[in-house]
Design an enzyme around this catalytic site. Structure first.
Site, PDB file in Angstrom:
ATOM      1  N   TRP A 140     -63.315 -61.371 -37.092  1.00 55.14           N
ATOM      2  CA  TRP A 140     -62.625 -61.771 -34.913  1.00 55.14           C
ATOM      3  C   TRP A 140     -64.792 -62.536 -35.459  1.00 55.14           C
ATOM      4  CZ3 TRP A 140     -64.395 -58.125 -30.499  1.00 55.14           C
ATOM      5  CH2 TRP A 140     -63.488 -59.386 -29.771  1.00 55.14           C
TER       6      TRP A 140
ATOM      7  N   ASP B 195     -65.862 -50.902 -35.244  1.00 53.92           N
ATOM      8  CA  ASP B 195     -65.121 -51.746 -34.766  1.00 53.92           C
ATOM      9  C   ASP B 195     -63.934 -50.860 -34.134  1.00 53.92           C
ATOM     10  OD1 ASP B 195     -64.651 -53.029 -32.382  1.00 53.92           O
ATOM     11  OD2 ASP B 195     -64.349 -54.967 -32.775  1.00 53.92           O
TER      12      ASP B 195
ATOM     13  N   LYS C 194     -55.559 -52.449 -27.178  1.00 56.80           N
ATOM     14  CA  LYS C 194     -54.288 -52.808 -27.439  1.00 56.80           C
ATOM     15  C   LYS C 194     -53.795 -51.523 -28.032  1.00 56.80           C
ATOM     16  CE  LYS C 194     -55.497 -57.150 -29.336  1.00 56.80           C
ATOM     17  NZ  LYS C 194     -56.617 -57.013 -28.463  1.00 56.80           N
TER      18      LYS C 194
END
Length: 413
Positions: free
Chosen positions: A140, A221, A259
């Site tokens: 990312w 993460d 999310k």
């Protein structure tokens, strides 16, 4: 001394939000947004999870509902329940009080807090040298910005084999072996961003064994738990395995509910630091320093989103609804993966497209080249990241065939 463009260069737009701005400005009625990672329903609309709607209603009906400040460490009902979500209800680390948790501004805020904490307190040797942060290649994009802004040294470890569209496990393990001892390896807990490619359980075992052997710090993460497979337990397997590893190393987890709860704009997240052994004095010291970072940067975390998620996690009925919502989202995305792959096969599009269905989570690393992505945008109004990463959540039954036809066209050029 004054401000001037001589010492303040203008930066280009953020790649993702710049892409979103171009999409918004596009007047074509059949445009498709496969850029920013946010779930959409089959009509391409944002979806408020039923569990979230019910939790919000219950929250506002409570006569004690208010907008008072939270403690610096955050909303305890949320952070304690969030730790159980990622570590498991039966986690030995939780039972033995080896976990320090603190609320953060979603996953990005968690990563920033951890970066600041690691830079100051995780020392490599007697010279007070800060550790190297190893990021997957690719990763990312914001990972790089977060740690670079903090002045941390960044390195990459091989992850994606573009030729085979599979995990470069040998390169990954070699990087672990050759990295300076006590380096920090940032690991995607599940639904790797941007590739959608996760190690198998056997590959995870090899990775964790190597990290323990060479005395590195795992930093997970976790942005998509439950969103990858539809199962919270399946998606936290790597984290739970790391915590129970016989190597007994400390582990840090950055957790986001953006999310998997659809709480994108509410910035709900947490940091969990798991110690290898119970040490009450050390736990208190860690908590105090994390709170100092939070206090100096945001004073205290935002309450609303944490209260909503906390309500979901602590109510059996809402928790059951949430887990059903996760299946709704993950299964629709998988259905769109299959539909896109099948349509590309039906069209006879050059290449093998099985990697689209072998990946999981919100994104697919399609293998499309930068110039092909550019043609999709300019000629077809289909927007995805220049790396070829596509947000599968942007596909639906109304646009998937058009997207496949456009991909077929640009690949054949």
């Amino acid at each position: 001394m004054s401000f001037s463009t001589q010492n303040i260069p203008q930066l280009p737009p953020d790649p993702l939000f710049g892409l979103k701005a171009r999409y918004t400005a596009d007047s074509r009625s059949d445009k498709v947004d496969l850029g920013i990672g946010a779930y959409r329903d089959n009509d391409g609309k944002p979806w408020v999870l039923p569990a979230v709607s019910r939790a919000e209603a219950l929250l506002k009906e409570d006569p004690l509902y208010n907008h008072e400040y939270l403690p610096i460490s955050g909303f305890a009902d949320f952070t304690s329940a969030a730790a159980k979500v990622i570590l498991g209800d039966d986690s030995p680390a939780l039972k033995e009080n080896r976990v320090v948790s603190i609320q953060s501004l979603s996953g990005t805020g968690a990563l920033h807090v951890v970066g600041a904490f690691v830079k100051q307190f995780y020392k490599v040797n007697s010279t007070d040298e800060a550790p190297v942060i190893y990021l997957s290649d690719p990763t990312w994009a914001n990972h790089v910005q977060i740690f670079d802004t903090l002045g941390l040294q960044i390195a990459k470890y091989p992850y994606w084999n573009d030729a085979t569209k599979s995990l470069d496990l040998a390169g990954f393990l070699d990087a672990i072996k050759s990295a300076p001892k006590h380096s920090v390896f940032l690991l995607h807990a599940c639904a790797h961003n941007p590739t959608g490619l996760d190690p198998t359980q056997e590959e995870w075992k090899q990775i964790l064994d190597a990290l323990a052997q060479y005395q590195h710090l795992p930093l997970f993460d976790s942005a998509y738990q439950g969103f990858a497979s539809g199962s919270l337990d399946k998606d936290n397997w790597a984290v739970r395995t790391a915590v129970s590893h016989e190597g007994k190393f400390p582990i840090i987890i950055c957790q986001s509910f953006a999310k998997n709860c659809g709480m994108y704009g509410e910035r709900v997240g947490a940091v969990h630091l798991v110690l290898p052994e119970k040490d009450e004095k050390l736990s208190k010291a860690v908590s105090s320093q994390l709170q100092k970072i939070i206090r100096s940067e945001i004073s205290n975390p935002p309450a609303y989103g944490a209260k909503v998620v906390g309500k979901i996690l602590n109510s059996p009925d809402l928790r059951k609804q949430w887990e059903a919502d996760l299946i709704t989202m993950s299964s629709r995305i998988h259905k769109m993966r299959v539909a896109l792959r099948d349509e590309l096969v039906r069209l006879g599009t050059p290449g093998n497209w099985d990697h689209i269905v072998n990946q999981q989570g919100m994104f697919s690393f399609t293998g499309l080249k930068k110039e092909q992505v550019s043609k999709l945008e300019s000629d077809h109004g289909i927007y995805l990241v220049g790396s070829g990463r596509a947000s599968i959540a942007g596909l639906n039954e109304h646009n998937v065939k058009r997207v496949a036809a456009a991909i077929d066209q640009v690949v054949r050029v």
